[in-house]
Each structure stands twice: as C-alpha cells, then as structure tokens.
Design a protein around this motif. Sequence first.
Motif, PDB file in Angstrom:
ATOM      1  N   ALA A 148       0.830  -1.207   0.000  1.00 14.96           N
ATOM      2  CA  ALA A 148       0.000   0.000   0.000  1.00 14.96           C
ATOM      3  C   ALA A 148       0.865   1.259   0.000  1.00 14.96           C
ATOM      4  O   ALA A 148       0.569   2.238  -0.703  1.00 14.96           O
ATOM      5  CB  ALA A 148      -0.919  -0.007   1.213  1.00 14.96           C
ATOM      6  N   ILE A 149       1.964   1.235   0.761  1.00 19.33           N
ATOM      7  CA  ILE A 149       2.866   2.394   0.801  1.00 19.33           C
ATOM      8  C   ILE A 149       3.532   2.602  -0.553  1.00 19.33           C
ATOM      9  O   ILE A 149       3.665   3.729  -1.044  1.00 19.33           O
ATOM     10  CB  ILE A 149       3.926   2.209   1.905  1.00 19.33           C
ATOM     11  N   ARG A 151       2.421   1.806  -3.542  1.00 14.33           N
ATOM     12  CA  ARG A 151       1.453   2.359  -4.497  1.00 14.33           C
ATOM     13  C   ARG A 151       1.162   3.826  -4.180  1.00 14.33           C
ATOM     14  O   ARG A 151       0.977   4.648  -5.094  1.00 14.33           O
ATOM     15  CB  ARG A 151       0.173   1.538  -4.472  1.00 14.33           C
ATOM     16  N   ALA A 152       1.113   4.149  -2.882  1.00 10.40           N
ATOM     17  CA  ALA A 152       0.894   5.549  -2.499  1.00 10.40           C
ATOM     18  C   ALA A 152       2.051   6.420  -2.966  1.00 10.40           C
ATOM     19  O   ALA A 152       1.842   7.565  -3.409  1.00 10.40           O
ATOM     20  CB  ALA A 152       0.732   5.651  -0.980  1.00 10.40           C
ATOM     21  N   ASP A 156       1.652   9.556  -5.468  1.00 11.15           N
ATOM     22  CA  ASP A 156       2.154  10.865  -5.056  1.00 11.15           C
ATOM     23  C   ASP A 156       3.128  11.436  -6.089  1.00 11.15           C
ATOM     24  O   ASP A 156       3.098  12.633  -6.398  1.00 11.15           O
ATOM     25  CB  ASP A 156       2.833  10.754  -3.692  1.00 11.15           C
ATOM     26  N   TYR A 166      -4.914  12.157  -9.039  1.00 10.12           N
ATOM     27  CA  TYR A 166      -5.601  11.890  -7.781  1.00 10.12           C
ATOM     28  C   TYR A 166      -7.083  11.553  -7.987  1.00 10.12           C
ATOM     29  O   TYR A 166      -7.724  10.971  -7.108  1.00 10.12           O
ATOM     30  CB  TYR A 166      -5.475  13.083  -6.839  1.00 10.12           C
ATOM     31  N   VAL A 171      -5.154   7.471  -3.335  1.00  6.46           N
ATOM     32  CA  VAL A 171      -3.869   7.882  -2.752  1.00  6.46           C
ATOM     33  C   VAL A 171      -3.311   6.783  -1.856  1.00  6.46           C
ATOM     34  O   VAL A 171      -2.134   6.430  -1.925  1.00  6.46           O
ATOM     35  CB  VAL A 171      -4.029   9.192  -1.963  1.00  6.46           C
ATOM     36  N   PHE A 172      -4.151   6.219  -1.012  1.00  2.82           N
ATOM     37  CA  PHE A 172      -3.709   5.117  -0.137  1.00  2.82           C
ATOM     38  C   PHE A 172      -4.863   4.139  -0.002  1.00  2.82           C
ATOM     39  O   PHE A 172      -5.960   4.515   0.423  1.00  2.82           O
ATOM     40  CB  PHE A 172      -3.297   5.643   1.243  1.00  2.82           C
ATOM     41  N   SER A 173      -4.620   2.899  -0.369  1.00  4.23           N
ATOM     42  CA  SER A 173      -5.670   1.881  -0.309  1.00  4.23           C
ATOM     43  C   SER A 173      -5.053   0.554   0.107  1.00  4.23           C
ATOM     44  O   SER A 173      -4.016   0.150  -0.419  1.00  4.23           O
ATOM     45  CB  SER A 173      -6.357   1.744  -1.673  1.00  4.23           C
TER      46      SER A 173
END
Length: 208
Positions: A148-149, A151-152, A156, A166, A171-173
């Motif tokens: 998840a980090i 991909r975030a 970003d 966006y 953004v975070f999933s």
Amino acid sequence: MTGNTGRPVSRADGFGLGLIATGAVSVGIAALVAVIKGAFEVFGSEVAVRMPVTGGAVSSLAGVDGIRSADYSQADVTFTTLSAGARWMLLLEGALPALATIGVCAVAWWLGVSLIRGRAFRKTMSTTIGIAACLVVAGGMFGQLCGAIGRAMIVDRLGSDDPSIYDTFAVFSIDLDLAPLGWGFALALIAMAFATGQRMQRDTEGLV
C-alpha cells in the motif's frame, strides 16, 4: 526404524514424515525462487503494478440484463519509471510473505525429521515454532502495508506532475487480510503445546 529415544517408528510413519518434510523443502525452495523472480520483475525496465482505482464504470456491461451497475476498483498499469523507494516497497510486498513461508517450511522440515528420530519435544522446538509464528504475522501484515505504501508513493509522484491523477488512483488503499494473524495465533498455540510437552517429558524422565 527406531528413533534416538528408542521408541519405534514404523516404516509407514517414517515414509509419511519423510514425504511431508520433502514437500516442505520443495515449497520453501519455490518461495525462494518466487522472491528472486519478483526482484528481477520489480527492478526491471518495465514494471506492471496493480493500482487501486477510485472507480470506473465497466462500459461493456452497461445495459446487460440482471446487472444494475459495474465498476472496476483496480487496474494493471505498466510503468517505465519508478522511484527506488516504490520498487523496494513493491518487492517487500511479495518477499515478506514468501520469507514467512520459507520459515514455516523450515520448521515443518525440522519437525518431520525430529519425529522420525523420535525427538519431537527437543528444547528449541517451541522457540522455533514461536519464531515462525512471528514471521507469519509480520510477513503477512507488513507485506500488505508495504504494498500500500509503495502504491501511495507512485500516486504521489505522478500527482506531483499531474494533479488529475488523484481523481483516477486512490492515494492510499489497502484491503487488509487478517488471515496471517490467525495463522500466527495458531502457530503460537502449537509452540505452547510443544513447550508443555517438553516439560511433561522432562518430568516423566525424572520420575523414571
């Protein structure tokens, strides 16, 4: 077939335990190969990543009888450039659970060999199984978090150049799977059972 403690181990039991131990080694090797393969893919010139999408209609299903609506929540995106940090996070997503699998397979192999030798309740067995439980929990849970980090970080980076990103990617999933936690608790219980068995065996030997 006789173990080190003098307790007989039948040929059928020995064959079954040997087969299980061999299977555990094979799975462990396959997991290691998967980690190496994943490293080559993540650090290659092109990286395919399954990205979380904020929601998009599946136009091909529009108007189909029995379907009210259809949306996709993920999309396979091939990137030609990714930051080193994102690549490492994506690698850890697959590597941590694989390393946990290798640890569990190593414990299974050692337990199988110990049973063949008639020394299942050796001193370090409960500690080893406890370590495997920690690996399963850490590998499963932190692997999902790292993915998840990663991909975030990608979103970003893309969003800094094009803010419309966006509106496309989340953004975070993270779809948290608690199965590793359950398996970790199960292994911890087995470790406690082995510790209890070791104490009972030691007390019994003291009485003889």
